[in-house]
Every structure is written in structure tokens, then in C-alpha cells.
Design a protein around this motif. Structure first.
Motif, mmCIF file in Angstrom:
data_model
loop_
_atom_site.group_PDB
_atom_site.id
_atom_site.type_symbol
_atom_site.label_atom_id
_atom_site.label_comp_id
_atom_site.label_asym_id
_atom_site.label_seq_id
_atom_site.Cartn_x
_atom_site.Cartn_y
_atom_site.Cartn_z
ATOM 1 N N ARG A 188 0.842 -1.205 0.000
ATOM 2 C CA ARG A 188 0.000 0.000 0.000
ATOM 3 C C ARG A 188 0.873 1.249 0.000
ATOM 4 N N ARG A 189 1.932 1.210 0.827
ATOM 5 C CA ARG A 189 2.828 2.366 0.911
ATOM 6 C C ARG A 189 3.640 2.534 -0.374
ATOM 7 N N GLU A 190 4.039 1.407 -0.994
ATOM 8 C CA GLU A 190 4.751 1.498 -2.275
ATOM 9 C C GLU A 190 3.903 2.232 -3.309
ATOM 10 N N LEU A 191 2.596 1.964 -3.277
ATOM 11 C CA LEU A 191 1.672 2.593 -4.226
ATOM 12 C C LEU A 191 1.216 3.969 -3.764
ATOM 13 N N LYS A 192 1.729 4.388 -2.593
ATOM 14 C CA LYS A 192 1.405 5.698 -2.026
ATOM 15 C C LYS A 192 -0.104 5.863 -1.792
ATOM 16 N N LEU A 193 -0.732 4.772 -1.332
ATOM 17 C CA LEU A 193 -2.151 4.808 -0.973
ATOM 18 C C LEU A 193 -2.276 4.989 0.533
ATOM 19 N N THR A 194 -3.262 5.754 0.960
ATOM 20 C CA THR A 194 -3.559 5.851 2.390
ATOM 21 C C THR A 194 -4.422 4.651 2.777
ATOM 22 N N LEU A 199 -4.076 -4.015 -5.193
ATOM 23 C CA LEU A 199 -2.666 -3.645 -5.018
ATOM 24 C C LEU A 199 -1.776 -4.121 -6.164
ATOM 25 N N GLU A 200 -2.405 -4.759 -7.162
ATOM 26 C CA GLU A 200 -1.719 -5.168 -8.394
ATOM 27 C C GLU A 200 -0.545 -6.108 -8.142
ATOM 28 N N VAL A 201 -0.765 -7.111 -7.282
ATOM 29 C CA VAL A 201 0.246 -8.138 -7.017
ATOM 30 C C VAL A 201 -0.442 -9.501 -7.018
#
Length: 152
Positions: free
Chosen positions: A24-30, A67-69
């Protein structure tokens, strides 16, 4: 083991939660934005990330899509990390037990994961490890020098 005990979060649940948080943080999502995308409250996302609540198989499939994984991403390294079910994890810090990663580190991870050539990834990893080792050696040499000559 009773039915209720099997529903309690385990080390694997904490590993999955940490991986959700990392991605989530890699994608800069809250947490709020991820919650919106999954039709959940941010509190539920937070509980998943901390490993307080188990993530069902269906929900994990949804999370992986958002999250596209691949689903397997959440279990990478689980064999080593699942053994961390120690009492000291009972009161995890607000970061869910993850070391706080800087934006630079997250950017490095994201870029590294995009490199499809396994040989190139291996070479880059070896280079980074060598640089880190050289830095550690230099620090150790400085420490020894600051302590003065060995006593006889």
C-alpha cells in the motif's frame, strides 16, 4: 485446538498484514483510500495490516487485485517471518512492527521489482550488499582506531 483458537490471528496473519502495508505504501495509498477501493473502513484496513484481524481468502484475492500483485506476494518470506510469534510482538508499535521505510527505500524497492532480468537483479543486489559491507567495515575500522592501540 478449538474452533475459536483457529480463528485467532497468527504469525502468518501478521506477515500478510505487513505485506499489505508495504505494498500500500509502495503505491502511495492511504489506509482510507485502500479502504474505499475495497469497500472497507480504514479501521478494518488498519486491523488487517497489524495482523489483529485475519484476512479471508476471498478478501486477500480482492486486496491482491487492488494492489496489483499476485496473491503469493503476501506470503513471500512467510516461512522465516512466521517464527516471530514471540511475546514481544503482543504490543506492536503503530507501524505494525514494520521498520519505518523512507520514501527513498520504497522507491528503490518499487524500481527493483520492475526489473524482469533475474541476472541483472542479482548483480544489483550483489553490488548493494558489497557497498553495505564495505561501509560496515569502514565503520568498524574507525571504531577500532578511536579506541587506541591494543593493550598488552
Amino acid at each position: 485446538m478449538s474452533m475459536s483458537e483457529s480463528k485467532l490471528p497468527s504469525g502468518i496473519d501478521r506477515v500478510v498484514g505487513k505485506k499489505i502495508r508495504l505494498r500500500r505504501r509502495e503505491l502511495k495509498l492511504t489506509q482510507e483510500k485502500l479502504g474505499e477501493l475495497l469497500d472497507l473502513t480504514f479501521q478494518q484496513v488498519q486491523k488487517y495490516e497489524k495482523g489483529v484481524n485475519r484476512v479471508s481468502a476471498g478478501r486477500l484475492f480482492e486486496i491482491a487485485g487492488v494492489l496489483e500483485v499476485p496473491v503469493g506476494y503476501f506470503f513471500e518470506g512467510a516461512e522465516e517471518l512466521a517464527g516471530l510469534e514471540a511475546p514481544e510482538l503482543a504490543e506492536e508499535p503503530d507501524d505494525g512492527g514494520l521498520q519505518v521505510l523512507s520514501d527513498e527505500v520504497l522507491e528503490l524497492i518499487s524500481a527493483f521489482q520492475k526489473i524482469e532480468d533475474a541476472s541483472l537483479r542479482g548483480s544489483l543486489l550483489a553490488t548493494v550488499r558489497a557497498a553495505a559491507s564495505a561501509f560496515e567495515s569502514r565503520l568498524a575500522d574507525q571504531d577500532r582506531a578511536s579506541q587506541g592501540p591494543p593493550r598488552a
